[in-house]
Design an enzyme around this catalytic site. Structure first.
Site, PDB file in Angstrom:
ATOM      1  CE  LYS A 194      -3.694   2.275   2.455  1.00 19.82           C
ATOM      2  NZ  LYS A 194      -4.576   2.340   3.535  1.00 19.82           N
ATOM      3  CE  LYS A 247      -6.156   1.747  -0.598  1.00 27.04           C
ATOM      4  NZ  LYS A 247      -6.517   2.005   0.586  1.00 27.04           N
TER       5      LYS A 247
HETATM    6  C1  PBG Z   1      -7.473   3.530   5.470  1.00 29.30           C
HETATM    7  C2  PBG Z   1      -7.666   3.230   4.098  1.00 29.30           C
HETATM    8  C3  PBG Z   1      -7.532   4.188   3.063  1.00 29.30           C
HETATM    9  C4  PBG Z   1      -8.083   3.617   1.883  1.00 29.30           C
HETATM   10  C5  PBG Z   1      -8.439   2.545   2.226  1.00 29.30           C
HETATM   11  N1  PBG Z   1      -8.357   2.198   3.461  1.00 29.30           N
HETATM   12  C6  PBG Z   1      -7.041   5.415   3.023  1.00 29.30           C
HETATM   13  C7  PBG Z   1      -5.614   5.657   3.633  1.00 29.30           C
HETATM   14  O1  PBG Z   1      -4.883   5.045   3.970  1.00 29.30           O
HETATM   15  O2  PBG Z   1      -5.391   7.172   3.866  1.00 29.30           O
HETATM   16  C8  PBG Z   1      -8.124   4.346   0.349  1.00 29.30           C
HETATM   17  C9  PBG Z   1      -8.983   3.750  -0.526  1.00 29.30           C
HETATM   18  C10 PBG Z   1      -9.572   4.794  -1.524  1.00 29.30           C
HETATM   19  O3  PBG Z   1      -8.882   5.749  -1.787  1.00 29.30           O
HETATM   20  O4  PBG Z   1     -10.237   4.249  -2.403  1.00 29.30           O
HETATM   21  N2  PBG Z   1      -6.605   2.889   6.078  1.00 29.30           N
END
Ligand code: PBG
Length: 322
Positions: A194, A247
């Site tokens: 991520k 992601k």
């Molecule tokens: C939070 C989380 C995020 C997303 C999914 N879980 C945002 C972040 O890490 O700030 C983002 C998903 C998206 O942008 O569609 N843990």
């Protein structure tokens, strides 16, 4: 000319015969946003066609999607500021609306598969995925909170837990706790790679979950790195993850490809909020064909090596591809 590649493109039938990648509704997971209350369906302003639902409206939405062939849902709660604190205490309170919703979905729509999000940010007064102490995000102390949250979600009936926090060692910590408490059947889809991405902007609007200070760069990955993703993948496998996720998806198709080559676990990719928002915005301006762009984007993620795609387009895709 002995070789004429165009022969394999000459008709719909031939093109279908030689097609290398197919996408199906059963590859898709639909992320949905939730709020407490009743009779609420508010559009997220930066994500046209995406809503924040109260539980009653959410049930209707899930029911409709299941009939369309979308069966897995990843739920994200938006909590009011007054419920948030430093330790995300409400996240494991069995009376919170998120956990109650999971139980209700599993009871009333048993064919729906429910995935949750494991991270502190929607519940944290600091808006970070872990505990903040003097500007630092604590790792090991955060694991305890993530563990409690995971158990609460498993108890509520979640089928798949999605740790999105990027703390070190969280998959193992969660897996052991789940097994000790008898939840051996609950799956873990780890947010393996991520990245600290600008593409999460609209999601943070949807949940009011942006960090109150600093950024997420000490836990989310640097967009410049791919070898590091392989380390994360190796650890997640060893720690007992059932599925690995990359992601965002589109700027990271090479990462999806690398992971799919080194791991035999199913690879998922999250086509995130900003990727959705860009297409919707351009479509609304008449600058591109939103539907065709959506199809191309989803197919490209699949072609790169993702078996599973989390996408806000899931329902729209299912409506077009009956
Ligand atoms: C939070 C989380 C995020 C997303 C999914 N879980 C945002 C972040 O890490 O700030 C983002 C998903 C998206 O942008 O569609 N843990």
């Amino acid at each position: 000319m002995l070789r004429r590649p165009r022969r394999n493109r000459k008709s719909d039938v031939i093109r279908e015969l030689v097609v290398e990648t197919r996408l199906s509704k059963s590859d898709l997971i639909y992320p949905l946003f939730m709020v407490d209350g009743n009779n609420i369906k508010q559009e997220v302003s930066s994500m046209p066609g995406t809503y924040r639902f109260s539980i009653d409206k959410l049930m209707d939405e899930i029911d409709e999607c299941v009939k369309l062939g979308i069966k897995t849902f990843c739920l994200f709660p938006a909590f009011e500021e007054k419920y948030k604190d430093k330790y995300a205490t409400i996240s494991s309170d069995p009376d919170n609306f998120y956990l109650k919703a999971i139980t209700q979905i599993k009871k009333d729509i048993p064919e729906a598969c429910v995935m949750t999000d494991v991270a502190m940010d929607p519940y944290s007064s600091d808006g970070h995925d872990g505990i903040v102490e003097n500007g630092e995000i604590l790792n090991d102390e955060t694991l305890e909170i993530l563990g409690k949250m995971s158990l609460a979600q498993a108890q509520a009936g979640a089928d798949i837990l999605g740790p999105s926090d990027m703390m070190d060692g969280r998959v193992e910590h969660i897996r052991e706790l789940l097994d000790d408490e008898g939840f051996t059947k609950v799956s873990i889809m780890s947010y393996t790679a991520k990245y600290a991405s600008a593409f999460y902007g609209p999601f943070r609007d949807a949940l009011d979950s942006a960090p109150k200070s600093g950024d997420k760069k000490t836990y989310q990955m640097n967009p410049a790195n791919v070898r590091e993703a392989l380390i994360e993948a190796e650890l997640d496998e060893l720690e007992g993850a059932d599925m690995l996720m990359v992601k965002p998806a589109l700027s990271y198709l090479d990462v999806i490809r690398e992971l799919s080559e080194v791991s035999n676990l199913p690879i998922a990719a999250y086509n995130v909020s900003g990727e959705y928002a860009m297409i919707k915005a351009a479509d609304q301006k008449g600058w591109l064909d939103g539907e065709k762009t959506m199809m191309e984007v989803l197919l490209s993620i699949r072609r790169a090596g993702a078996k599973i795609i989390l996408t806000y387009f899931a329902k729209e895709y299912a409506k077009i591809n009956v």
